[in-house]
Design an enzyme around this catalytic site. Structure first.
Site, PDB file in Angstrom:
ATOM      1  CB  SER A  95      47.557 157.575  82.441  1.00 45.25           C
ATOM      2  OG  SER A  95      46.716 156.451  82.554  1.00 45.25           O
ATOM      3  CE  LYS A 171      46.813 153.604  80.294  1.00 44.35           C
ATOM      4  NZ  LYS A 171      45.909 154.529  81.002  1.00 44.35           N
ATOM      5  CE  LYS A 239      47.326 161.838  79.795  1.00 46.33           C
ATOM      6  NZ  LYS A 239      47.235 160.711  80.777  1.00 46.33           N
TER       7      LYS A 239
END
Length: 295
Positions: A95, A171, A239
């Site tokens: 990701s 995502k 993140k």
């Protein structure tokens, strides 16, 4: 198919195992040699570098923490592209930022390597049982070539979302919804506890209504138990939300709710809870309200 797998952490290891179970030959590499031991015992071959993985593979999968790690694994000295042959397929299932995917794909194209960005959702439990949701960007024909033989061996669904970068954009959308949903659950159940209502009864009462969600069903029981063993760490969600906010700034998308949840998570990290499951957002509210979590 001879598959290379780079990155054997919480998600990568079970994904690689499922590909082995599906009958694929496999060469693996991880910076931490101990992460390779279990998968080697299951029949994979260890490599000494990302380059060696590519040299021995028709298709390489990367499953790494963030954009710089994928950039290094693919483009640096002894990286994937140094060992890749023209026609090899790279599937980055990390990701990362969509712009990073596009930059890496451009370098792959120059070498004759076809790349898909294919991040996943579902966390460690779904990685283990092979039921991840996979969001894919890249050439549709390449996607169709690998969908059944590779992607659906680690996931229950694989959807082509557009050109390279679209998988990671999808995502990021997913991560906004998950983060804000967990925060909403934490806030709502803090109200219930503060008002003296049994949170278990609240959960049972609303789980069949419009407020029900996969997130609520998975995370509220953890909140009530005070169980924050990580399936997906606060640090990792920070993140992802960093990539969300960077991307939003680049494309002009307003993200005020995401920014607020990001600050909650940053507070938890500062309190030493970065390795907690993201259900630990309940602790942010508990600290503010003075309630006790769990039994």
């Amino acid at each position: 198919m001879r598959i290379g797998f780079i990155g054997l952490g919480i998600m990568g290891k079970p994904m690689a195992k499922n590909l082995l179970k599906a009958g694929h030959g496999m060469t693996v590499y991880d910076l931490a040699a101990s992460n390779m031991e279990e998968i080697i015992a299951d029949g994979a071959i260890a490599a000494a570098s990302c380059r060696e993985v590519a040299e021995k593979s028709e298709l390489v999968i990367t499953m790494l923490p963030n954009s710089p790690h994928v950039h290094s694994a693919v483009l640096s000295e002894n990286g994937v592209l140094e060992g890749a042959k023209s026609g090899m397929i790279l599937i980055d299932m990390s990701s990362i930022a969509p712009a990073a995917s596009q930059e890496i794909e451009a370098a792959c194209r120059e070498k004759g390597v076809q790349m898909l960005d294919a991040p996943v959702s579902g966390g460690e439990p779904k990685a283990i049982d092979g039921t991840l949701a996979i969001m894919v960007g890249g050439d549709k024909a390449v996607f169709e070539r690998v969908k059944d033989e590779v992607l659906l061996k680690v996931g229950a669904s694989a959807v082509h979302c557009g050109a390279v970068g679209a998988g990671n954009t999808t995502k990021l959308v997913n991560q906004i919804i998950v983060a804000c949903n967990i925060a909403a659950c934490a806030e709502a159940f803090t109200l219930a506890v503060s008002a003296g209502v049994d949170p278990e009864m609240v959960f049972q009462a609303i789980r069949g209504g419009l407020a029900a969600s996969a997130v609520m069903n998975a995370k509220v029981p953890m909140m009530m138990e005070g169980n924050f063993t990580p399936g997906f760490k606060i640090d990792l969600h920070i993140k992802d939300l960093g990539n969300v906010l960077d991307t939003g700034h680049n494309v002009g998308a307003p993200l005020p709710m995401t920014a607020m949840v990001m600050e909650m998570m940053q507070t938890l990290r500062a309190d030493g809870r970065g390795s907690d499951d993201h259900a630990s957002l309940a602790n942010y509210y508990a600290k503010l309200s003075g309630i006790t979590i769990g039994v």
